[in-house]
Design a protein around this motif. Structure first.
Motif, short mmCIF file in Angstrom:
data_model
loop_
_atom_site.label_atom_id
_atom_site.label_comp_id
_atom_site.label_asym_id
_atom_site.label_seq_id
_atom_site.Cartn_x
_atom_site.Cartn_y
_atom_site.Cartn_z
N VAL A 11 0.87 -1.31 0.06
CA VAL A 11 -0.06 0.14 0.12
C VAL A 11 0.91 1.33 -0.12
CG1 VAL A 11 -1.76 1.32 1.50
CG2 VAL A 11 -1.93 -1.23 1.23
N ASN A 12 2.04 1.14 0.76
CA ASN A 12 2.63 2.51 0.95
C ASN A 12 3.60 2.67 -0.46
OD1 ASN A 12 1.86 3.01 3.45
ND2 ASN A 12 3.67 1.83 4.34
N ALA A 13 3.73 1.54 -1.53
CA ALA A 13 4.53 1.65 -2.67
C ALA A 13 3.59 2.46 -3.67
CB ALA A 13 4.95 0.16 -3.04
N ASP A 27 -4.84 2.06 8.04
CA ASP A 27 -4.10 2.14 9.36
C ASP A 27 -3.98 0.80 9.79
OD1 ASP A 27 -4.20 5.03 9.05
OD2 ASP A 27 -6.52 5.04 9.62
N SER A 28 -2.69 0.31 9.51
CA SER A 28 -2.49 -0.97 9.68
C SER A 28 -1.64 -0.95 10.98
CB SER A 28 -1.52 -1.75 8.70
OG SER A 28 -0.46 -0.82 8.65
N GLY A 29 -1.52 0.03 11.64
CA GLY A 29 -0.49 -0.10 12.97
C GLY A 29 -1.06 -0.86 13.85
N GLU A 30 -0.55 -1.49 14.76
CA GLU A 30 -0.88 -2.24 15.83
C GLU A 30 -0.86 -1.58 17.17
OE1 GLU A 30 -3.27 -4.67 17.86
OE2 GLU A 30 -2.72 -5.09 15.49
N PHE A 289 -5.70 2.07 -6.22
CA PHE A 289 -5.29 1.91 -4.89
C PHE A 289 -5.50 0.66 -4.48
CE2 PHE A 289 -6.10 2.60 -0.06
CZ PHE A 289 -4.87 3.05 0.13
N SER A 290 -6.98 0.11 -4.60
CA SER A 290 -7.41 -1.14 -4.38
C SER A 290 -6.64 -2.41 -4.80
CB SER A 290 -8.92 -1.28 -4.41
OG SER A 290 -9.65 -0.16 -3.91
#
Length: 309
Positions: A11-13, A27-30, A289-290
């Motif tokens: 996603v960041n790429a 927002d994948s951060g745990e 994006f998807s």
């Protein structure tokens, strides 16, 4: 590297997705902030002791289900556990219902990856909003009125697109804790569109949302509806029960009614909010994006029952 870490890298790429003047992020951060941690403990019983015990019991239960394949990893199982407030037996039943539903309704899940849902994602009928509510809810907009052309995007395709957006949302820890709110914009719904609905379709959708969706659905908000919508809602109403029935809100054209549930800052101006959502080719941008989620969807489609139950 975990599945979510690989997804985040992909996603960041890709090019950031701008919805008007705001960026949609995954927002994948745990690492939940203090507000979300307190919310999880208060509303979901989420403490280190409860989490550890619930995870252990759930893994034991799943280990005894020989024909059900799911990864026994916290990263994967926590969306079910959070949906069930960390009661492992309830989460176990939810997992079984979730995969039984997929088995019984292949028309919605078979080969479900974003790039195969091109027509729906390009149509502009579905859009996750870039800004969350103050409570942290992810907002997904479904434009099922004039924007939806059933000759180009079938009802099944529309629902598959919705599932794509929801599955991405429930991979986000913040959304697991705070939930999702859905806005269904019925502006311009025509009598000819009503003919595409059926009790069978309505029953299948309600069954998924009420019994099988591992998501804290905090509300379904119907806006810009006319008398024509009453004909569509008549298909769904007999199947609605309990919490879902109580969490359907009808706003019509009353923007002050919508703002009783949403902060103005998280809504576009056309819904009474504060930010400019107007942009060109938003469907094309959403589709691109998807596409970065394809590998993630291909992987999670491998999970489930290995034979008929």
């Amino acid at each position: 590297m975990s599945l979510i870490e690989r997804l985040t890298e992909k996603v960041n790429a890709v090019e950031p997705l701008m919805i008007g003047d705001s960026q949609l992020t995954f927002d994948s951060g745990e690492d939940l902030d203090e507000y979300q941690l307190a919310k999880a403990e208060r509303e979901l019983r989420e403490t280190p002791e409860v989490v550890q015990e619930a995870f252990k019991v759930l893994c034991d239960l799943l280990g005894e289900e020989d024909d059900l394949y799911v990864p026994l990893e916290m990263e994967f199982l926590q969306k079910f556990l959070r949906r069930c407030k960390w009661y492992p037996k309830s989460a176990f039943k939810l997992i079984k219902r979730f995969y039984e539903y997929q088995q019984n309704h292949p028309e919605y899940f078979e080969n479900l990856v974003p790039t195969k849902e091109r027509s729906c994602l390009l149509s502009g009928c579905i859009l996750p909003l870039p800004r969350r509510t103050a409570e942290g809810c992810r907002i997904v907009v479904i434009e099922a009125g004039a924007t939806w052309n059933p000759k180009e995007v079938t009802l099944n395709q529309l629902f598959r697109g919705v599932i794509v957006c929801l599955e991405v949302a429930i991979a986000e820890p913040i959304s697991q804790v705070s939930g999702v709110r859905v806005i269904i914009d019925m502006k311009g719904l025509s009598l000819s569109q009503v003919t595409y609905f059926s009790p069978k379709f309505a029953s299948a959708i309600v069954d998924f949302v009420q019994r099988s969706l591992p998501c804290r659905l905090k509300g379904v908000h119907i806006i810009n509806q006319s008398f024509v919508f009453d004909m569509v809602f008549a298909f769904f109403k007999p199947f609605l029960k309990g919490k879902l029935r109580d969490r359907i809100y009808f706003h019509g054209n009353d923007r002050s009614s919508i703002l009783a549930y949403f902060d103005a800052k998280c809504l576009p101006k056309k819904y009474g909010g504060e930010y400019d959502s107007e942009t060109t080719n938003v469907g094309e941008k959403l589709y691109k994006f998807s596409s970065s989620f394809d590998d993630y969807f291909a992987e999670i489609r491998k999970y489930g029952y290995t034979k008929n139950t």
